[in-house]
Write a protein that holds these residues in place. Structure first.
Motif, PDB file in Angstrom:
ATOM      1  N   LEU A 146      75.436  68.946  68.579  1.00 50.41           N
ATOM      2  CA  LEU A 146      76.605  68.300  69.155  1.00 50.41           C
ATOM      3  C   LEU A 146      76.854  68.818  70.570  1.00 50.41           C
ATOM      4  CD1 LEU A 146      78.989  68.513  66.068  1.00 50.41           C
ATOM      5  CD2 LEU A 146      77.742  66.501  66.860  1.00 50.41           C
ATOM      6  N   ILE A 147      77.205  67.909  71.455  1.00 51.43           N
ATOM      7  CA  ILE A 147      77.533  68.289  72.831  1.00 51.43           C
ATOM      8  C   ILE A 147      78.999  68.713  72.921  1.00 51.43           C
ATOM      9  CG2 ILE A 147      77.722  67.444  75.200  1.00 51.43           C
ATOM     10  CD1 ILE A 147      75.399  65.542  74.584  1.00 51.43           C
ATOM     11  N   SER A 148      79.860  67.977  72.244  1.00 51.86           N
ATOM     12  CA  SER A 148      81.285  68.300  72.244  1.00 51.86           C
ATOM     13  C   SER A 148      81.519  69.595  71.481  1.00 51.86           C
ATOM     14  CB  SER A 148      82.082  67.164  71.595  1.00 51.86           C
ATOM     15  OG  SER A 148      81.813  65.932  72.225  1.00 51.86           O
ATOM     16  N   LYS A 149      82.634  70.242  71.788  1.00 48.52           N
ATOM     17  CA  LYS A 149      82.982  71.477  71.085  1.00 48.52           C
ATOM     18  C   LYS A 149      83.249  71.157  69.624  1.00 48.52           C
ATOM     19  CE  LYS A 149      85.981  75.521  71.246  1.00 48.52           C
ATOM     20  NZ  LYS A 149      87.101  76.206  71.937  1.00 48.52           N
ATOM     21  N   GLU A 150      82.484  71.812  68.751  1.00 44.84           N
ATOM     22  CA  GLU A 150      82.599  71.501  67.323  1.00 44.84           C
ATOM     23  C   GLU A 150      83.934  72.005  66.770  1.00 44.84           C
ATOM     24  OE1 GLU A 150      80.047  71.965  63.153  1.00 44.84           O
ATOM     25  OE2 GLU A 150      79.265  72.766  65.051  1.00 44.84           O
ATOM     26  N   GLN A 151      84.649  71.092  66.084  1.00 46.91           N
ATOM     27  CA  GLN A 151      85.934  71.422  65.487  1.00 46.91           C
ATOM     28  C   GLN A 151      85.761  71.788  64.014  1.00 46.91           C
ATOM     29  OE1 GLN A 151      87.300  71.619  68.669  1.00 46.91           O
ATOM     30  NE2 GLN A 151      89.145  71.301  67.427  1.00 46.91           N
ATOM     31  N   PRO A 152      86.663  72.588  63.459  1.00 45.38           N
ATOM     32  CA  PRO A 152      86.615  72.845  62.014  1.00 45.38           C
ATOM     33  C   PRO A 152      86.652  71.518  61.263  1.00 45.38           C
ATOM     34  CG  PRO A 152      88.211  74.290  63.082  1.00 45.38           C
ATOM     35  CD  PRO A 152      87.773  73.293  64.122  1.00 45.38           C
ATOM     36  N   ASN A 153      85.760  71.342  60.307  1.00 45.85           N
ATOM     37  CA  ASN A 153      85.683  70.047  59.642  1.00 45.85           C
ATOM     38  C   ASN A 153      85.204  70.191  58.205  1.00 45.85           C
ATOM     39  OD1 ASN A 153      82.524  69.205  59.513  1.00 45.85           O
ATOM     40  ND2 ASN A 153      82.937  70.390  61.383  1.00 45.85           N
ATOM     41  N   GLU A 154      85.467  69.146  57.431  1.00 47.29           N
ATOM     42  CA  GLU A 154      85.000  69.076  56.042  1.00 47.29           C
ATOM     43  C   GLU A 154      84.455  67.676  55.803  1.00 47.29           C
ATOM     44  OE1 GLU A 154      86.601  69.483  51.409  1.00 47.29           O
ATOM     45  OE2 GLU A 154      87.971  69.832  53.095  1.00 47.29           O
ATOM     46  N   VAL A 155      83.244  67.605  55.251  1.00 46.61           N
ATOM     47  CA  VAL A 155      82.645  66.314  54.920  1.00 46.61           C
ATOM     48  C   VAL A 155      82.942  66.042  53.451  1.00 46.61           C
ATOM     49  CG1 VAL A 155      80.531  64.960  54.828  1.00 46.61           C
ATOM     50  CG2 VAL A 155      80.829  66.680  56.623  1.00 46.61           C
ATOM     51  N   LEU A 156      83.748  65.027  53.194  1.00 48.16           N
ATOM     52  CA  LEU A 156      84.151  64.716  51.828  1.00 48.16           C
ATOM     53  C   LEU A 156      83.027  63.992  51.091  1.00 48.16           C
ATOM     54  CD1 LEU A 156      87.827  63.530  52.448  1.00 48.16           C
ATOM     55  CD2 LEU A 156      86.952  65.849  52.088  1.00 48.16           C
ATOM     56  N   ALA A 157      82.978  64.174  49.783  1.00 48.57           N
ATOM     57  CA  ALA A 157      81.933  63.549  48.980  1.00 48.57           C
ATOM     58  C   ALA A 157      82.226  62.073  48.736  1.00 48.57           C
ATOM     59  CB  ALA A 157      81.793  64.276  47.646  1.00 48.57           C
ATOM     60  N   ASN A 158      83.494  61.705  48.624  1.00 48.64           N
ATOM     61  CA  ASN A 158      83.868  60.323  48.321  1.00 48.64           C
ATOM     62  C   ASN A 158      85.041  59.898  49.185  1.00 48.64           C
ATOM     63  OD1 ASN A 158      82.071  59.910  45.908  1.00 48.64           O
ATOM     64  ND2 ASN A 158      83.297  61.617  45.125  1.00 48.64           N
ATOM     65  N   SER A 159      85.200  58.591  49.302  1.00 52.75           N
ATOM     66  CA  SER A 159      86.353  58.070  50.036  1.00 52.75           C
ATOM     67  C   SER A 159      87.602  58.146  49.164  1.00 52.75           C
ATOM     68  CB  SER A 159      86.101  56.630  50.464  1.00 52.75           C
ATOM     69  OG  SER A 159      85.928  55.813  49.320  1.00 52.75           O
ATOM     70  N   GLY A 160      88.727  58.129  49.786  1.00 55.36           N
ATOM     71  CA  GLY A 160      89.989  58.187  49.061  1.00 55.36           C
ATOM     72  C   GLY A 160      91.151  58.145  50.029  1.00 55.36           C
ATOM     73  N   LYS A 161      92.354  57.893  49.492  1.00 54.15           N
ATOM     74  CA  LYS A 161      93.532  57.792  50.341  1.00 54.15           C
ATOM     75  C   LYS A 161      93.867  59.133  50.986  1.00 54.15           C
ATOM     76  CE  LYS A 161      96.391  53.877  49.107  1.00 54.15           C
ATOM     77  NZ  LYS A 161      97.785  53.477  48.906  1.00 54.15           N
ATOM     78  N   ASN A 162      94.474  59.034  52.159  1.00 54.32           N
ATOM     79  CA  ASN A 162      94.936  60.234  52.846  1.00 54.32           C
ATOM     80  C   ASN A 162      96.019  60.904  51.990  1.00 54.32           C
ATOM     81  OD1 ASN A 162      95.974  62.161  54.627  1.00 54.32           O
ATOM     82  ND2 ASN A 162      95.708  60.827  56.417  1.00 54.32           N
ATOM     83  N   PRO A 163      95.813  62.140  51.589  1.00 58.40           N
ATOM     84  CA  PRO A 163      96.816  62.817  50.744  1.00 58.40           C
ATOM     85  C   PRO A 163      98.110  63.123  51.499  1.00 58.40           C
ATOM     86  CG  PRO A 163      95.069  64.354  51.379  1.00 58.40           C
ATOM     87  CD  PRO A 163      94.645  62.997  51.850  1.00 58.40           C
ATOM     88  N   LYS A 164      98.048  63.139  52.818  1.00 57.81           N
ATOM     89  CA  LYS A 164      99.239  63.404  53.625  1.00 57.81           C
ATOM     90  C   LYS A 164      99.906  62.069  53.964  1.00 57.81           C
ATOM     91  CE  LYS A 164      98.290  67.845  53.991  1.00 57.81           C
ATOM     92  NZ  LYS A 164      99.162  68.904  53.422  1.00 57.81           N
ATOM     93  N   ILE A 165     100.816  61.659  53.111  1.00 58.24           N
ATOM     94  CA  ILE A 165     101.478  60.365  53.289  1.00 58.24           C
ATOM     95  C   ILE A 165     102.395  60.413  54.524  1.00 58.24           C
ATOM     96  CG2 ILE A 165     103.044  58.681  52.214  1.00 58.24           C
ATOM     97  CD1 ILE A 165     102.080  59.770  49.506  1.00 58.24           C
ATOM     98  N   LYS A 166     102.447  59.289  55.224  1.00 56.61           N
ATOM     99  CA  LYS A 166     103.296  59.216  56.413  1.00 56.61           C
ATOM    100  C   LYS A 166     104.774  59.285  56.003  1.00 56.61           C
ATOM    101  CE  LYS A 166     100.218  56.378  59.296  1.00 56.61           C
ATOM    102  NZ  LYS A 166     100.022  55.053  59.920  1.00 56.61           N
TER     103      LYS A 166
END
Length: 731
Positions: A439-459
């Protein structure tokens, strides 16, 4: 004390220039300016010398003598180029089997500009031709003036002053030639200081074979031809011309020492007492006449074409060799930088390989002109021997030459094949290069999820997407796992690609961590509208249908539509051949509207949706379904050919259809405006271009570094390491 000869002084200058360039690197690159001054001084009198020399000598020539000279020259030129064609056919057998797909090139959407043969060879404005150094046109102008002068009754009134002026030009050239050791020293130091050995290492196959071709011709083939047909000794030829050849090698130009080359050939004639006035005049006419025609140095440079085909994963088929040799013959009338793209285009070889050729010219341009000069020397000696009646065919020398040439050439071709086979094990394919990119951009802390799903942090009530990202410090990024080069898992199982790189840059700008969410195939619209993700970063084409179903950003990248087909399938290479097919089926992934637009040019074509891209390449489909091509962007198609090297990229349409890539977004005007402004900012600051150059074009992003030098990389490193050790001990 024995006086040092001029040629030895030139060699010493070359040697110390190379040493200085290696030792100090870019610190002495300024010496190339002195080298440019030397080359400019040499060029100063060359074109006027050629023009006046042709006018004077053709003007004094009889028509019969001129016809005889030109006829003999053409016969020997055809013979020499014929031998060159044999080697262009044989040398590619040195390339071992090696597969590698190609990165995308912008040449895919660019039209090939035709040669301007008229401007190159017809002096419509002779003063423009002279001022722009268009040698072929200037030569033709001089020939016509010489032919006109030939019929004048009192032509000596004009020719005598021109001859005197030409003698003055020759004297000036001899004065400048005395500076050759210093000029060669400056040129060598400047060139070596800027050499990139890493770039040249990828070209070792081409460089090795071209160098071998030059050595075979310069030291075996052409010397034997001189021995077989003329009374001149190759040893004498090399002795007289060596300082000129060294200067040609250092400057990378034949024309700058053309007057000296003419004088050398006259000296060779003198060695066998063949330097009568008529023979000298023929040399003065022949050398300028021969310059615009192909020489073996330029001719053999076209071995790059089979190299480029081999380098991109498929050797040039035997059936393409007539086209290759024919286009080479035409293209060799112009400079390789002009002729090579034309030949590559004719043979459907990716033209981005031409960038490799440009890298190689730092070395090949100097080798090419040495062979070109020796070609001219050989042609002149053969032609003068024929017109002077001293041409002889020595059968014993001919048999000896044939045996030596065949044995040496065979051993070298097979030897190079074995050497390259061993060396290419250490050279990565383009697929391996793409997999190695970071990656050229500065790598941010991240997590690759195994499956799709709704955002747990509801607006929260009334909260927009941007506010939620700021509040939670979390950015939800959707991606397709198998969308190389935009989003894919590399050899280390890391999620990378152009889109992933952009996502890290976006998260960095938002001061957020990332959750990478794999989007379910065929459900992008539902998942983005149901708050699974904030943004989708894999390659998504813009369309009216998508604009109705979800919020889209402004375009961030323009792409070209293309198809992926089997390499051995030439039915889709042109619009005419594709339109002539009875029926064919084009596969597509999710974008039915784009696929329908693409095949609308072909009424007999059908389309077929894919749920999994692997179904196309593995042919894991029912027997009733036969897929002939896969439609996608040319950028993505190029990456796929690296994975599946038996496939190629084609555009069968009568013109190129372009589309734009966009980011599907969570429904939110504030978020959409932010992303659009972010796209503008990151486009203007060059971020998008840097990522595109690496992930699409294959130019790895490396912060600019100085070239290797002995001073910086050996002496200074050792001194600094010792200094650090002493400092640590004192502490």
């Amino acid at each position: 004390m024995k006086k040092i000869s001029f040629s030895v002084k030139v060699i010493i200058g070359l040697f110390f220039g190379i040493l200085l360039g290696l030792f100090f690197g870019e610190r002495v690159s300024w010496l190339s300016v002195a080298g440019d001054v030397f080359i400019g001084l040499l060029q100063m009198t060359v074109l006027p010398y050629i023009v006046f020399s042709l006018i004077v000598n053709i003007g004094r020539l009889s028509l019969d003598t001129g016809k005889k000279l030109v006829t003999n020259a053409l016969i020997f030129l055809v013979m020499l180029l014929g031998i060159g064609m044999i080697y262009l056919f044989v040398l590619p057998f040195a390339f071992p089997q090696w597969g590698s797909g190609s990165f995308y090139s912008s040449d895919f959407i660019q039209e090939t500009l035709p040669f301007d043969f008229v401007k190159l060879y017809i002096p419509a404005n002779p003063f423009e031709s002279l001022s722009n150094n268009v040698v072929p046109a200037a030569v033709l102008f001089s020939i016509f003036i010489g032919l006109g002068v030939m019929k004048l009754p009192e032509k000596e009134v004009l020719l005598k002053p021109l001859e005197t002026l030409n003698s003055a030009f020759n004297q000036v050239n001899k004065m400048i030639i005395k500076l050759t050791p210093v000029g060669v020293f400056s040129i060598a130091a400047g060139v070596v200081s800027e050499l990139s050995w890493a770039d040249l290492s990828r070209l070792q196959g081409y460089l090795l074979i071209y160098i071998v071709a030059v050595l075979i011709f310069t030291f075996i083939v052409l010397p034997y031809i001189i021995s077989i047909f003329t009374p001149f000794s190759p040893k004498t030829v090399f002795k007289i011309t060596k300082s000129t050849l060294i200067t040609i090698f250092a400057t990378g130009k034949i024309i700058v020492v053309y007057p000296q080359l003419i004088e050398d050939i006259k000296e060779i004639l003198k060695s066998q007492n063949e330097d009568n006035d008529e023979a000298k005049k023929e040399v003065d006419i022949l050398l300028p006449l021969a310059y615009p025609f192909p020489n073996l140095g330029t001719f053999m440079i076209y071995v790059f074409v089979p190299f480029a085909a081999w380098y991109t994963g498929k050797a040039l088929p035997l059936g393409d060799y007539p086209t290759f040799l024919g286009s080479t013959l035409l293209s060799s009338f112009v400079a390789p930088v002009t002729g090579l793209p034309f030949t590559l285009d004719m043979l459907n070889i990716p033209k981005e390989t031409f960038n490799l050729f440009v890298l190689s010219t730092v070395l090949t341009d100097r080798i090419r002109v040495v062979l070109g000069a020796f070609h001219l020397i050989t042609l002149a000696l053969l032609t003068i021997s024929a017109t002077q009646g001293v041409l002889r065919f020595k059968i014993k020398k001919f048999i000896e030459g044939i045996v030596v040439i065949i044995v040496v050439s065979t051993l070298l071709v097979f030897g190079m094949n074995l050497l390259l086979k061993q060396n290419m094990k250490n050279i990565p394919t383009n697929y391996e290069i793409l997999n190695s990119f970071r990656l050229i951009s500065k790598e941010q802390p991240n997590e690759v999820l195994a499956n799709s799903g709704k955002n747990p942090k509801i607006k929260w009530r009334g909260e927009n997407t941007l506010s939620r990202i700021k509040r939670t410090g979390k950015l939800r990024v959707g991606f397709y796992p198998n969308a190389m080069p935009y989003s894919f898992f590399n050899k280390d199982s890391l999620l990378v690609g152009l889109g992933i790189d952009l996502a890290h840059q976006l998260a960095h700008d938002l001061d957020a961590t990332i959750d990478f969410v794999p989007v379910t195939s065929g459900k992008l619209t539902q998942e983005i509208n149901n708050d699974y993700i904030d943004i989708m970063i894999s390659d998504i084409f813009i369309s009216g249908k998508y604009a109705q179903l979800m919020t889209l950003s402004k375009p961030y990248l323009n792409v070209s539509l293309a198809m992926v087909v089997k390499k051995d399938n030439d039915e889709f290479d042109t619009f005419k051949s594709t339109a002539a097919l009875d029926t064919f089926t084009v596969a597509y992934f999710q974008r039915e509207d784009i696929a329908k637009e693409f095949v609308s040019f072909f009424p007999k074509a059908g389309i077929y949706p894919l749920n999994d891209l692997n179904d196309f390449f593995s042919e894991n489909l029912p027997d009733t379904i036969k897929l002939d091509a896969y439609m996608t962007s040319a950028e993505r198609a190029s990456a796929l050919t690296m994975v599946y090297s038996e496939y190629k990229v084609v555009n069968p349409l009568p013109y190129h259809i372009t589309n734009a890539l966009v980011f599907p977004l969570a429904k939110d005007d504030v978020w959409r405006k932010y992303i659009n402004n972010w796209i503008d900012f990151r486009t203007k600051d060059g971020t998008t271009e840097r990522l595109y150059d690496q992930w699409i074009l294959g130019h790895e992003y490396i912060e600019e570094q100085e070239s290797w030098s002995f001073y910086e990389n050996v002496i200074m490193q050792k001194w600094l390491s010792k200094s650090d050790t002493v400092t640590n001990k004192q502490k």
